[in-house]
Design an enzyme around this catalytic site. Sequence first.
Site, PDB file in Angstrom:
ATOM      1  N   LYS A 290      42.866  -9.548   2.717  1.00 54.94           N
ATOM      2  CA  LYS A 290      41.537  -9.885   3.235  1.00 54.94           C
ATOM      3  C   LYS A 290      41.504 -11.312   3.799  1.00 54.94           C
ATOM      4  O   LYS A 290      40.714 -11.612   4.699  1.00 54.94           O
ATOM      5  CB  LYS A 290      40.476  -9.683   2.153  1.00 54.94           C
ATOM      6  CG  LYS A 290      40.289  -8.210   1.774  1.00 54.94           C
ATOM      7  CD  LYS A 290      39.839  -7.378   2.979  1.00 54.94           C
ATOM      8  CE  LYS A 290      39.592  -5.934   2.645  1.00 54.94           C
ATOM      9  NZ  LYS A 290      39.150  -5.151   3.813  1.00 54.94           N
TER      10      LYS A 290
ATOM     11  N   TYR B 222      45.305  -7.445  -2.510  1.00 55.61           N
ATOM     12  CA  TYR B 222      44.021  -7.232  -1.832  1.00 55.61           C
ATOM     13  C   TYR B 222      43.492  -8.561  -1.284  1.00 55.61           C
ATOM     14  O   TYR B 222      43.100  -8.652  -0.126  1.00 55.61           O
ATOM     15  CB  TYR B 222      43.019  -6.615  -2.807  1.00 55.61           C
ATOM     16  CG  TYR B 222      41.680  -6.275  -2.176  1.00 55.61           C
ATOM     17  CD1 TYR B 222      41.529  -5.166  -1.353  1.00 55.61           C
ATOM     18  CD2 TYR B 222      40.562  -7.077  -2.405  1.00 55.61           C
ATOM     19  CE1 TYR B 222      40.301  -4.855  -0.778  1.00 55.61           C
ATOM     20  CE2 TYR B 222      39.328  -6.772  -1.835  1.00 55.61           C
ATOM     21  CZ  TYR B 222      39.201  -5.665  -1.020  1.00 55.61           C
ATOM     22  OH  TYR B 222      37.978  -5.360  -0.457  1.00 55.61           O
TER      23      TYR B 222
ATOM     24  N   SER C  71      36.411  -9.778   2.772  1.00 56.88           N
ATOM     25  CA  SER C  71      35.814  -9.637   1.449  1.00 56.88           C
ATOM     26  C   SER C  71      35.667 -11.035   0.868  1.00 56.88           C
ATOM     27  O   SER C  71      36.381 -11.959   1.297  1.00 56.88           O
ATOM     28  CB  SER C  71      36.753  -8.809   0.571  1.00 56.88           C
ATOM     29  OG  SER C  71      36.426  -8.960  -0.797  1.00 56.88           O
TER      30      SER C  71
ATOM     31  N   ASP D 201      43.997   8.120  10.612  1.00 54.02           N
ATOM     32  CA  ASP D 201      44.616   7.208   9.642  1.00 54.02           C
ATOM     33  C   ASP D 201      44.822   5.879  10.360  1.00 54.02           C
ATOM     34  O   ASP D 201      45.631   5.785  11.280  1.00 54.02           O
ATOM     35  CB  ASP D 201      45.955   7.782   9.177  1.00 54.02           C
ATOM     36  CG  ASP D 201      46.662   6.859   8.185  1.00 54.02           C
ATOM     37  OD1 ASP D 201      46.195   5.712   7.976  1.00 54.02           O
ATOM     38  OD2 ASP D 201      47.700   7.278   7.633  1.00 54.02           O
ATOM     39  N   VAL D 202      44.087   4.846   9.945  1.00 59.89           N
ATOM     40  CA  VAL D 202      44.185   3.556  10.650  1.00 59.89           C
ATOM     41  C   VAL D 202      45.530   2.862  10.441  1.00 59.89           C
ATOM     42  O   VAL D 202      45.841   1.892  11.138  1.00 59.89           O
ATOM     43  CB  VAL D 202      43.042   2.581  10.265  1.00 59.89           C
ATOM     44  CG1 VAL D 202      41.674   3.185  10.558  1.00 59.89           C
ATOM     45  CG2 VAL D 202      43.157   2.136   8.815  1.00 59.89           C
TER      46      VAL D 202
ATOM     47  N   ASP E 149      38.086   8.536  10.030  1.00 69.29           N
ATOM     48  CA  ASP E 149      38.363   8.440   8.593  1.00 69.29           C
ATOM     49  C   ASP E 149      39.429   9.461   8.226  1.00 69.29           C
ATOM     50  O   ASP E 149      39.615  10.464   8.911  1.00 69.29           O
ATOM     51  CB  ASP E 149      37.084   8.711   7.779  1.00 69.29           C
ATOM     52  CG  ASP E 149      37.116   8.086   6.385  1.00 69.29           C
ATOM     53  OD1 ASP E 149      36.346   7.145   6.143  1.00 69.29           O
ATOM     54  OD2 ASP E 149      37.931   8.532   5.544  1.00 69.29           O
TER      55      ASP E 149
HETATM   56  P1  NAD Z   1      35.265   3.094   0.096  1.00 68.29           P
HETATM   57  O1  NAD Z   1      36.527   3.341  -0.639  1.00 68.29           O
HETATM   58  O2  NAD Z   1      33.961   3.518  -0.500  1.00 68.29           O
HETATM   59  O3  NAD Z   1      35.346   3.721   1.569  1.00 68.29           O
HETATM   60  C1  NAD Z   1      36.444   3.457   2.396  1.00 68.29           C
HETATM   61  C2  NAD Z   1      36.584   4.568   3.427  1.00 68.29           C
HETATM   62  O4  NAD Z   1      37.770   4.285   4.188  1.00 68.29           O
HETATM   63  C3  NAD Z   1      36.775   5.953   2.807  1.00 68.29           C
HETATM   64  O5  NAD Z   1      35.973   6.896   3.494  1.00 68.29           O
HETATM   65  C4  NAD Z   1      38.260   6.237   3.022  1.00 68.29           C
HETATM   66  O6  NAD Z   1      38.550   7.621   3.189  1.00 68.29           O
HETATM   67  C5  NAD Z   1      38.536   5.465   4.287  1.00 68.29           C
HETATM   68  N1  NAD Z   1      39.953   5.126   4.452  1.00 68.29           N
HETATM   69  C6  NAD Z   1      40.803   4.640   3.520  1.00 68.29           C
HETATM   70  N2  NAD Z   1      42.030   4.496   4.042  1.00 68.29           N
HETATM   71  C7  NAD Z   1      41.952   4.904   5.337  1.00 68.29           C
HETATM   72  C8  NAD Z   1      42.890   5.014   6.391  1.00 68.29           C
HETATM   73  N3  NAD Z   1      44.180   4.685   6.216  1.00 68.29           N
HETATM   74  N4  NAD Z   1      42.460   5.473   7.582  1.00 68.29           N
HETATM   75  C9  NAD Z   1      41.171   5.832   7.763  1.00 68.29           C
HETATM   76  N5  NAD Z   1      40.241   5.768   6.797  1.00 68.29           N
HETATM   77  C10 NAD Z   1      40.630   5.308   5.595  1.00 68.29           C
HETATM   78  O7  NAD Z   1      35.248   1.508   0.375  1.00 68.29           O
HETATM   79  P2  NAD Z   1      34.037   0.535   0.750  1.00 68.29           P
HETATM   80  O8  NAD Z   1      33.617  -0.133  -0.496  1.00 68.29           O
HETATM   81  O9  NAD Z   1      33.042   1.226   1.578  1.00 68.29           O
HETATM   82  O10 NAD Z   1      34.807  -0.555   1.619  1.00 68.29           O
HETATM   83  C11 NAD Z   1      34.766  -0.605   3.035  1.00 68.29           C
HETATM   84  C12 NAD Z   1      35.431  -1.900   3.489  1.00 68.29           C
HETATM   85  O11 NAD Z   1      34.726  -3.010   2.939  1.00 68.29           O
HETATM   86  C13 NAD Z   1      36.874  -2.051   3.031  1.00 68.29           C
HETATM   87  O12 NAD Z   1      37.622  -2.719   4.028  1.00 68.29           O
HETATM   88  C14 NAD Z   1      36.741  -2.935   1.799  1.00 68.29           C
HETATM   89  O13 NAD Z   1      37.922  -3.635   1.511  1.00 68.29           O
HETATM   90  C15 NAD Z   1      35.610  -3.837   2.216  1.00 68.29           C
HETATM   91  N6  NAD Z   1      34.916  -4.449   1.096  1.00 68.29           N
HETATM   92  C16 NAD Z   1      34.298  -3.694   0.137  1.00 68.29           C
HETATM   93  C17 NAD Z   1      33.658  -4.323  -0.916  1.00 68.29           C
HETATM   94  C18 NAD Z   1      32.977  -3.563  -2.011  1.00 68.29           C
HETATM   95  O14 NAD Z   1      32.659  -4.161  -3.026  1.00 68.29           O
HETATM   96  N7  NAD Z   1      32.709  -2.271  -1.887  1.00 68.29           N
HETATM   97  C19 NAD Z   1      33.651  -5.715  -0.995  1.00 68.29           C
HETATM   98  C20 NAD Z   1      34.277  -6.456  -0.004  1.00 68.29           C
HETATM   99  C21 NAD Z   1      34.905  -5.804   1.027  1.00 68.29           C
END
Ligand code: NAD
Length: 258
Positions: free
Chosen positions: A158, A154, A141, A60-61, A37
């Site tokens: 996805k 977004y 998503s 950083d991914v 992360d």
């Molecule tokens: P979040 O923002 O709570 O957590 C995301 C994490 O990814 C954070 O810890 C952040 O620091 C890390 N991150 C961001 N950019 C990064 C990078 N370049 N390199 C490494 N780490 C990085 O988000 P979440 O809600 O837990 O979402 C997780 C995944 O699920 C994402 O791909 C998101 O698009 C997907 N998603 C979330 C939801 C939702 O409603 N929460 C719905 C559908 C899909």
Amino acid sequence: GNELAGKVAVVTGGATGLGSAMVERFVAEGARVVVGDLDAERGAAVARRCGAGALFRATDVGDPEQLAALVECAVERFGGLDIMCNNAGISGTMHRSILHDDFADFHRVMSVNVLGVMAGTRLAARHMSEHGGGSIINLSSVGGVQAGGGVMTYRASKAAVIHFTKSAAIELAQYDIRVNCLAPGNIPTDLLAKASTTMSPEKAERMTRAMREMMNQDRPLPREGTPEDVAEAAVYFAGDRSRYLTGTVLTVDGGTTA
Ligand code: NAD
């Protein structure tokens, strides 16, 4: 449980939200997990909570070299890689109209959500193809399954994850590598809050509230989803119970897209 006993996993974006719930569930099922992360403070805290079951590596991914080092870390420290969860993702600025989208945002979102997933899949597959296979889980998503107005970048990122996952699943099946997608509905995490940083706090709060109300109306199951709900599905994809599933998209959305 011990559903993932002896397995090694990498979870990107594992410092918070859905990712940290997955890390904790994977460890509870007996896996050892490397958390990658950007957020070193929260990432290290998750690893600490998991004791010997997890370790953190700042990553950083959006940078394939850092992702390669993350995979390498799992192999060196835990002796292999069986599960790759490409979870890190960003919402970008949640423009409600394509008329206001900007290209800087487009590049950021695509580099994390699409390039990050593609590079993570490729790097994991290189290891797994030579070591008897594995399971790759990519985060899409419901926004990538269903079209809708607004938040175009977004949604497009996805949707790309889904098509990429299916194609990779077909190619990598010969190595016993399974590649599947999770498509969560809206789950309260930081994701939405981050999307709103360019707005005034009042406007951000209004929008968050409006979105949650709208989501509550559209969702058949009568409660909001939690990160743990998504983590359950991730355990299923990660372990051998899903051994005959590849190239699939599992929506975890309380019936929203039904
Ligand atoms: P979040 O923002 O709570 O957590 C995301 C994490 O990814 C954070 O810890 C952040 O620091 C890390 N991150 C961001 N950019 C990064 C990078 N370049 N390199 C490494 N780490 C990085 O988000 P979440 O809600 O837990 O979402 C997780 C995944 O699920 C994402 O791909 C998101 O698009 C997907 N998603 C979330 C939801 C939702 O409603 N929460 C719905 C559908 C899909």
